[in-house]
Design an enzyme around this catalytic site. Structure first.
Site, PDB file in Angstrom:
ATOM      1  N   ASN A 138       5.532   8.717 -33.986  1.00 40.83           N
ATOM      2  CA  ASN A 138       4.920   9.573 -32.966  1.00 40.83           C
ATOM      3  C   ASN A 138       3.932   8.758 -32.153  1.00 40.83           C
ATOM      4  OD1 ASN A 138       4.169  12.044 -31.632  1.00 40.83           O
ATOM      5  ND2 ASN A 138       2.342  12.149 -32.933  1.00 40.83           N
ATOM      6  N   ASN A 179       6.879   9.815 -21.760  1.00 40.72           N
ATOM      7  CA  ASN A 179       7.043   8.813 -22.821  1.00 40.72           C
ATOM      8  C   ASN A 179       8.513   8.618 -23.180  1.00 40.72           C
ATOM      9  OD1 ASN A 179       4.433   7.611 -23.998  1.00 40.72           O
ATOM     10  ND2 ASN A 179       3.920   9.771 -23.672  1.00 40.72           N
ATOM     11  N   HIS A 207       0.256   9.300 -30.112  1.00 43.12           N
ATOM     12  CA  HIS A 207      -0.851  10.249 -29.967  1.00 43.12           C
ATOM     13  C   HIS A 207      -1.894   9.642 -29.026  1.00 43.12           C
ATOM     14  CE1 HIS A 207      -3.464  13.549 -31.053  1.00 43.12           C
ATOM     15  NE2 HIS A 207      -4.439  12.676 -31.169  1.00 43.12           N
ATOM     16  N   GLY A 250       8.061  14.639 -20.571  1.00 43.65           N
ATOM     17  CA  GLY A 250       8.950  13.564 -21.019  1.00 43.65           C
ATOM     18  C   GLY A 250       8.673  12.184 -20.458  1.00 43.65           C
ATOM     19  N   ARG A 305       5.666  20.338 -32.071  1.00 46.86           N
ATOM     20  CA  ARG A 305       5.971  21.076 -33.291  1.00 46.86           C
ATOM     21  C   ARG A 305       5.681  20.215 -34.511  1.00 46.86           C
ATOM     22  NH1 ARG A 305       8.567  25.724 -31.538  1.00 46.86           N
ATOM     23  NH2 ARG A 305       7.861  26.345 -33.612  1.00 46.86           N
TER      24      ARG A 305
HETATM   25  C1  GRF Z   1       1.451  12.313 -24.438  1.00 49.21           C
HETATM   26  O1  GRF Z   1       0.088  12.219 -24.084  1.00 49.21           O
HETATM   27  C2  GRF Z   1       1.635  11.980 -25.897  1.00 49.21           C
HETATM   28  O2  GRF Z   1       0.742  11.019 -26.367  1.00 49.21           O
HETATM   29  C3  GRF Z   1       1.359  13.294 -26.573  1.00 49.21           C
HETATM   30  O3  GRF Z   1       1.919  14.248 -25.711  1.00 49.21           O
HETATM   31  C4  GRF Z   1       1.951  13.745 -24.385  1.00 49.21           C
HETATM   32  C5  GRF Z   1       3.373  13.833 -23.924  1.00 49.21           C
HETATM   33  O4  GRF Z   1       3.529  13.480 -22.571  1.00 49.21           O
HETATM   34  N1  GRF Z   1       1.898  13.302 -27.919  1.00 49.21           N
HETATM   35  P1  GRF Z   1       4.973  13.213 -22.013  1.00 49.21           P
HETATM   36  O5  GRF Z   1       5.777  14.475 -22.209  1.00 49.21           O
HETATM   37  O6  GRF Z   1       5.549  12.054 -22.763  1.00 49.21           O
HETATM   38  O7  GRF Z   1       4.775  12.901 -20.570  1.00 49.21           O
END
Ligand code: GRF
Length: 209
Positions: A109, A14, A111, A12, A93
Site C-alpha cells: 500500500n 497512483n 500512504h 487512480g 477498504r
Molecule cells: C493517495 O494519496 C494515496 O497515498 C492514498 O490515497 C490517495 C489515492 O490517490 N492511499 P489516487 O487515487 O492514487 O490519485
C-alpha cells in the site's frame, strides 16, 4: 514477469504511475487487473486507457471492512488473473485475514504520511493540522491493521510554507508517484528479507541485525 493486481477506489493517479512504470520494457512486473469497489472510480478509465482488464466489486459501503462475500469475489478475481502481488492504490477498504492469508507479505500500500505518524483517513489534513514541518509518503506491506504493516520505502516532503492541507497533499502526491513504482520495482527485483517488522534489502549496505 510477476503478475500484479491493483485495487483502487478513487481517481487512480497512483495506479496511473504504476501502469506507466510497468509499461517499461525492463519493469519486473505486469499489471494484469484493476479492481475497484466503486463503479465511479476514475481508475477504471485509466485501466481502459492502458488496456488493463478491470472489474468492480461493490458492496454498498464507501469505506471500512469489506463484506466476506466481496472479499471472496476480489480474491477469486485475483486468482483467476494469476496475480502474485496486490498493490493498493487509494483503496479505501480494509482487507481481512481471509484475503491477506492468501497473499502473505504480498499486499503493498502507499500512504501519504511518514508512518507511523498519521495513519488512517486524511493523513495530509492530520499532518497539516498538527503543524509538522516535514511529512512524506510510505510504501508498506499490508497487515491486518490500518497502515500498520512493515515499511518498504519512505520519502520525506517538506511541509514548510504549505498554506493548506490541499497544498501539502499535492506536494506529497507528486512524490508518491515516484516512490510507489520505485518501491514495487525494488520488492520484485532485489533480494529482501522480513526481520520481524523490518524489511531489509540485503543487496545494499543496509545489513545489521
Ligand atoms: C493517495 O494519496 C494515496 O497515498 C492514498 O490515497 C490517495 C489515492 O490517490 N492511499 P489516487 O487515487 O492514487 O490519485
Amino acid at each position: 514477469l510477476t503478475r500484479i493486481a491493483v485495487f483502487a477506489s478513487g481517481r487512480g493517479s497512483n495506479f496511473r504511475s504504476l501502469a506507466r512504470a510497468a509499461a517499461a520494457d525492463d519493469f519486473p512486473g505486469r499489471i494484469e487487473l484493476l479492481l475497484s469497489d466503486r463503479k465511479d472510480a476514475g481508475a477504471l478509465a485509466i485501466a481502459a486507457e492502458f488496456g488493463i482488464p478491470s472489474a468492480v466489486v461493490e458492496d454498498g459501503k464507501p469505506r471500512g471492512r469489506l463484506s466476506p462475500a466481496s472479499e471472496a469475489s476480489l480474491l477469486a478475481a485475483c486468482r483467476e488473473a494469476g496475480a502474485e502481488w496486490i498493490c493498493l492504490a487509494g483503496f479505501m477498504r480494509i482487507l481481512g485475514a481471509g484475503f491477506l492469508g492468501a497473499y502473505p507479505d504480498r499486499v503493498v500500500n502507499i500512504h501519504p504520511s511518514l508512518l507511523p505518524s498519521f495513519p488512517g483517513l486524511d493523513a495530509q489534513g492530520q499532518a497539516f493540522a498538527h503543524g509538522v514541518k516535514v511529512s512524506g509518503c510510505t510504501v508498506h506491506l499490508v497487515d491486518a491493521g490500518v497502515d500498520t504493516g512493515p515499511i518498504v520505502m519512505q520519502r520525506a516532503v517538506g511541509a514548510e510554507g504549505a498554506r493548506s492541507a490541499d497544498e501539502l497533499a499535492a506536494r506529497i502526491l507528486a512524490v508518491e508517484h515516484e516512490l510507489y513504482p520505485a518501491a514495487l520495482r525494488r520488492l520484485l527485483e532485489e533480494p529482501w528479507e522480513r526481520r520481524g517488522r523490518r524489511i531489509v534489502f540485503t543487496r545494499n549496505t543496509e545489513v545489521g541485525p
